[in-house]
Design a protein around this motif. Structure first.
Motif, PDB file in Angstrom:
ATOM      1  N   MET A 118       0.845  -1.200   0.000  1.00 44.86           N
ATOM      2  CA  MET A 118       0.000   0.000   0.000  1.00 44.86           C
ATOM      3  C   MET A 118       0.884   1.256   0.000  1.00 44.86           C
ATOM      4  SD  MET A 118      -2.972   1.001   2.728  1.00 44.86           S
ATOM      5  CE  MET A 118      -3.859  -0.512   2.505  1.00 44.86           C
ATOM      6  N   ASN A 119       0.648   2.157  -0.951  1.00 46.59           N
ATOM      7  CA  ASN A 119       1.507   3.340  -0.989  1.00 46.59           C
ATOM      8  C   ASN A 119       0.921   4.476  -0.134  1.00 46.59           C
ATOM      9  OD1 ASN A 119      -0.355   4.884  -2.486  1.00 46.59           O
ATOM     10  ND2 ASN A 119       0.439   4.090  -4.408  1.00 46.59           N
ATOM     11  N   ASP A 120       1.704   5.555  -0.014  1.00 49.34           N
ATOM     12  CA  ASP A 120       1.311   6.673   0.867  1.00 49.34           C
ATOM     13  C   ASP A 120      -0.082   7.211   0.525  1.00 49.34           C
ATOM     14  OD1 ASP A 120       3.861   6.363   1.765  1.00 49.34           O
ATOM     15  OD2 ASP A 120       4.584   8.346   1.182  1.00 49.34           O
ATOM     16  N   LEU A 121      -0.293   7.421  -0.764  1.00 53.85           N
ATOM     17  CA  LEU A 121      -1.545   8.062  -1.178  1.00 53.85           C
ATOM     18  C   LEU A 121      -2.769   7.164  -0.937  1.00 53.85           C
ATOM     19  CD1 LEU A 121      -0.404  10.006  -4.374  1.00 53.85           C
ATOM     20  CD2 LEU A 121      -0.661  10.851  -2.045  1.00 53.85           C
ATOM     21  N   GLU A 122      -2.560   5.851  -1.060  1.00 49.66           N
ATOM     22  CA  GLU A 122      -3.668   4.922  -0.767  1.00 49.66           C
ATOM     23  C   GLU A 122      -4.035   4.986   0.721  1.00 49.66           C
ATOM     24  OE1 GLU A 122      -2.905   1.465  -4.169  1.00 49.66           O
ATOM     25  OE2 GLU A 122      -1.836   1.372  -2.271  1.00 49.66           O
ATOM     26  N   ILE A 123      -2.996   5.097   1.565  1.00 47.25           N
ATOM     27  CA  ILE A 123      -3.258   5.193   3.011  1.00 47.25           C
ATOM     28  C   ILE A 123      -4.013   6.497   3.304  1.00 47.25           C
ATOM     29  CG2 ILE A 123      -2.169   5.408   5.287  1.00 47.25           C
ATOM     30  CD1 ILE A 123       0.134   3.651   4.156  1.00 47.25           C
ATOM     31  N   ILE A 124      -3.589   7.569   2.639  1.00 49.20           N
ATOM     32  CA  ILE A 124      -4.252   8.865   2.861  1.00 49.20           C
ATOM     33  C   ILE A 124      -5.716   8.804   2.423  1.00 49.20           C
ATOM     34  CG2 ILE A 124      -4.277  11.289   2.101  1.00 49.20           C
ATOM     35  CD1 ILE A 124      -1.138  10.905   1.987  1.00 49.20           C
ATOM     36  N   GLU A 125      -5.957   8.158   1.295  1.00 47.68           N
ATOM     37  CA  GLU A 125      -7.344   8.009   0.823  1.00 47.68           C
ATOM     38  C   GLU A 125      -8.194   7.317   1.889  1.00 47.68           C
ATOM     39  OE1 GLU A 125      -9.164   9.105  -1.446  1.00 47.68           O
ATOM     40  OE2 GLU A 125      -7.654  10.103  -2.661  1.00 47.68           O
ATOM     41  N   ARG A 126      -7.620   6.306   2.518  1.00 48.21           N
ATOM     42  CA  ARG A 126      -8.369   5.574   3.566  1.00 48.21           C
ATOM     43  C   ARG A 126      -8.587   6.450   4.797  1.00 48.21           C
ATOM     44  NH1 ARG A 126      -6.523  -0.682   3.591  1.00 48.21           N
ATOM     45  NH2 ARG A 126      -8.080  -0.679   5.221  1.00 48.21           N
ATOM     46  N   CYS A 127      -7.537   7.228   5.143  1.00 45.79           N
ATOM     47  CA  CYS A 127      -7.672   8.122   6.312  1.00 45.79           C
ATOM     48  C   CYS A 127      -8.786   9.139   6.074  1.00 45.79           C
ATOM     49  CB  CYS A 127      -6.357   8.867   6.578  1.00 45.79           C
ATOM     50  SG  CYS A 127      -5.066   7.818   7.225  1.00 45.79           S
ATOM     51  N   LYS A 128      -8.888   9.590   4.833  1.00 48.84           N
ATOM     52  CA  LYS A 128      -9.928  10.570   4.499  1.00 48.84           C
ATOM     53  C   LYS A 128     -11.328   9.988   4.704  1.00 48.84           C
ATOM     54  CE  LYS A 128      -7.748  13.586   1.124  1.00 48.84           C
ATOM     55  NZ  LYS A 128      -7.884  14.037  -0.257  1.00 48.84           N
ATOM     56  N   TRP A 171     -12.030   8.172   7.191  1.00 50.38           N
ATOM     57  CA  TRP A 171     -12.033   7.909   8.633  1.00 50.38           C
ATOM     58  C   TRP A 171     -11.453   6.546   9.011  1.00 50.38           C
ATOM     59  CZ3 TRP A 171     -13.113  12.031  11.644  1.00 50.38           C
ATOM     60  CH2 TRP A 171     -13.793  13.083  11.029  1.00 50.38           C
ATOM     61  N   ASP A 172     -10.729   5.946   8.103  1.00 51.82           N
ATOM     62  CA  ASP A 172     -10.073   4.682   8.430  1.00 51.82           C
ATOM     63  C   ASP A 172      -8.578   4.962   8.659  1.00 51.82           C
ATOM     64  OD1 ASP A 172      -8.929   2.211   8.626  1.00 51.82           O
ATOM     65  OD2 ASP A 172      -9.567   1.493   6.653  1.00 51.82           O
ATOM     66  N   TYR A 173      -8.227   5.096   9.934  1.00 51.90           N
ATOM     67  CA  TYR A 173      -6.841   5.447  10.268  1.00 51.90           C
ATOM     68  C   TYR A 173      -5.996   4.214  10.612  1.00 51.90           C
ATOM     69  CZ  TYR A 173      -8.482  10.245  10.435  1.00 51.90           C
ATOM     70  OH  TYR A 173      -9.011  11.464  10.101  1.00 51.90           O
ATOM     71  N   SER A 174      -6.553   3.041  10.324  1.00 46.27           N
ATOM     72  CA  SER A 174      -5.888   1.812  10.772  1.00 46.27           C
ATOM     73  C   SER A 174      -4.480   1.629  10.184  1.00 46.27           C
ATOM     74  CB  SER A 174      -6.757   0.593  10.460  1.00 46.27           C
ATOM     75  OG  SER A 174      -7.075   0.588   9.090  1.00 46.27           O
ATOM     76  N   ASP A 175      -4.215   2.231   9.041  1.00 45.08           N
ATOM     77  CA  ASP A 175      -2.889   2.066   8.436  1.00 45.08           C
ATOM     78  C   ASP A 175      -2.011   3.307   8.558  1.00 45.08           C
ATOM     79  OD1 ASP A 175      -3.143  -0.596   7.520  1.00 45.08           O
ATOM     80  OD2 ASP A 175      -4.484   0.126   5.950  1.00 45.08           O
ATOM     81  N   PHE A 176      -2.478   4.286   9.308  1.00 43.62           N
ATOM     82  CA  PHE A 176      -1.687   5.520   9.419  1.00 43.62           C
ATOM     83  C   PHE A 176      -0.324   5.254  10.067  1.00 43.62           C
ATOM     84  CE2 PHE A 176      -0.338   9.527  11.397  1.00 43.62           C
ATOM     85  CZ  PHE A 176      -0.384  10.364  10.289  1.00 43.62           C
ATOM     86  N   TRP A 177      -0.283   4.221  10.914  1.00 42.46           N
ATOM     87  CA  TRP A 177       0.985   3.893  11.576  1.00 42.46           C
ATOM     88  C   TRP A 177       2.081   3.568  10.555  1.00 42.46           C
ATOM     89  CZ3 TRP A 177       3.206  -0.825  10.741  1.00 42.46           C
ATOM     90  CH2 TRP A 177       2.379  -1.816  10.218  1.00 42.46           C
ATOM     91  N   ILE A 178       1.677   3.089   9.370  1.00 44.61           N
ATOM     92  CA  ILE A 178       2.683   2.777   8.328  1.00 44.61           C
ATOM     93  C   ILE A 178       3.382   4.075   7.921  1.00 44.61           C
ATOM     94  CG2 ILE A 178       3.044   1.912   5.969  1.00 44.61           C
ATOM     95  CD1 ILE A 178       0.599   0.083   6.414  1.00 44.61           C
ATOM     96  N   LEU A 179       2.581   5.128   7.740  1.00 45.77           N
ATOM     97  CA  LEU A 179       3.167   6.431   7.400  1.00 45.77           C
ATOM     98  C   LEU A 179       4.022   6.943   8.565  1.00 45.77           C
ATOM     99  CD1 LEU A 179       0.224   8.374   5.682  1.00 45.77           C
ATOM    100  CD2 LEU A 179       2.150   7.227   4.608  1.00 45.77           C
ATOM    101  N   TYR A 180       3.495   6.748   9.777  1.00 49.62           N
ATOM    102  CA  TYR A 180       4.229   7.200  10.964  1.00 49.62           C
ATOM    103  C   TYR A 180       5.596   6.526  11.021  1.00 49.62           C
ATOM    104  CZ  TYR A 180       5.381   8.033  15.870  1.00 49.62           C
ATOM    105  OH  TYR A 180       6.027   8.409  17.024  1.00 49.62           O
ATOM    106  N   ASP A 181       5.616   5.206  10.902  1.00 46.70           N
ATOM    107  CA  ASP A 181       6.894   4.475  10.986  1.00 46.70           C
ATOM    108  C   ASP A 181       7.839   4.847   9.839  1.00 46.70           C
ATOM    109  OD1 ASP A 181       6.194   3.220  13.277  1.00 46.70           O
ATOM    110  OD2 ASP A 181       5.628   1.318  12.355  1.00 46.70           O
ATOM    111  N   LYS A 182       7.264   5.151   8.692  1.00 45.08           N
ATOM    112  CA  LYS A 182       8.086   5.477   7.528  1.00 45.08           C
ATOM    113  C   LYS A 182       8.747   6.858   7.663  1.00 45.08           C
ATOM    114  CE  LYS A 182       7.604   5.867   2.482  1.00 45.08           C
ATOM    115  NZ  LYS A 182       6.646   5.758   1.364  1.00 45.08           N
TER     116      LYS A 182
END
Lengths: 55, 184
Positions: free
Chosen positions: B1-11, B13-24
């Motif tokens: 999953m790339n950065d922009l896909e994670i952001i799309e999910r966060c938008k 209200w699904d923040y479950s993968d935000f930690w991937i961005l955090y760790d990166k």
């Protein structure tokens, strides 16, 4: 991502053509600047605390 | 999953993968800020603030833009550092680097001080914003496009600043060598 020094030097020479004979020197300067990047460590405690606050 | 896909999910209200961005990005952003502030506590505060702003403003990222998450998060960090110095109403003198307070756990603070001194002895005659561009290009390995987005300068201008400063370094190093030769 790895820095491509040759590509960077080409770009510099394109904009500063008088440096065309200074390739080797430019390469050494680039190498020096890249090598002196300080090894900064982030505290694990801070990382974990922030992660907890964020999630 | 790339950065922009994670952001799309966060938008959504699904923040479950935000930690991937955090760790990166956490290490990169902290180091970027530390190099500009030379202070552990300030760097931690500004890094925290950067990530909270990312979370609060994630809706504003247009994922169809070329404007990548990488340049966006660096821009927030960069602006945080600028705001920090504005609020202090003082320009950090490059010599202040010598005054870093060693903290208790010391990690690699002493090495860092020496290393940072070495770095700034090398590039201290450059303007601060020009040093920023050198650091972003060579240490953070950001593209000119990304640097342009972060600094609000055109890509061409960033390239010119970088090249001109490399030329200056090239000339200054020649002068230093000549002086050394005469002394010897």
């Amino acid at each position: 991502m790895k820095i491509n020094k040759n590509e960077i030097i080409d770009e510099i020479i394109l904009l500063e053509p008088e440096l065309v004979n200074d390739r080797k020197k430019l390469e050494n300067i680039l190498k020096d600047i890249i090598n002196i990047k300080p090894n900064i460590e982030i505290s694990l405690e801070f990382k974990n605390e922030l992660k907890e606050k964020l999630f | 999953m790339n950065d922009l896909e994670i952001i799309e999910r966060c938008k959504k209200w699904d923040y479950s993968d935000f930690w991937i961005l955090y760790d990166k990005y956490i290490d990169k952003i902290y180091k970027f800020i530390y190099i500009k502030t030379y202070n552990k506590e300030v760097s931690e505060d500004l890094t925290s603030d950067t990530f909270f702003k990312v979370l609060n403003k994630i809706d504003l990222i247009n994922t169809s833009w070329e404007y990548t998450f990488n340049s966006w998060i660096y821009k927030i960090a960069y602006n945080n550092v600028i705001d920090f110095y504005k609020s202090k109403k003082e320009e950090l003198n490059i010599e202040d680097i010598y005054d870093i307070k060693a903290d208790d756990n010391l990690w690699n603070n002493i090495d860092n001080k020496e290393k940072l001194k070495e770095v700034f002895e090398y590039i201290k005659w450059l303007k601060q914003e020009h040093i920023d561009i050198l650091i972003m290009r060579l240490w953070e390995k950001l593209s000119y496009n990304e640097i342009s987005k972060i600094t609000w300068k055109s890509v061409d201008n960033c390239k010119k600043i970088f090249s001109r400063n490399m030329k200056n370094l090239n000339e200054n190093i020649t002068i230093t060598l000549l002086i050394l030769l005469f002394i010897i």
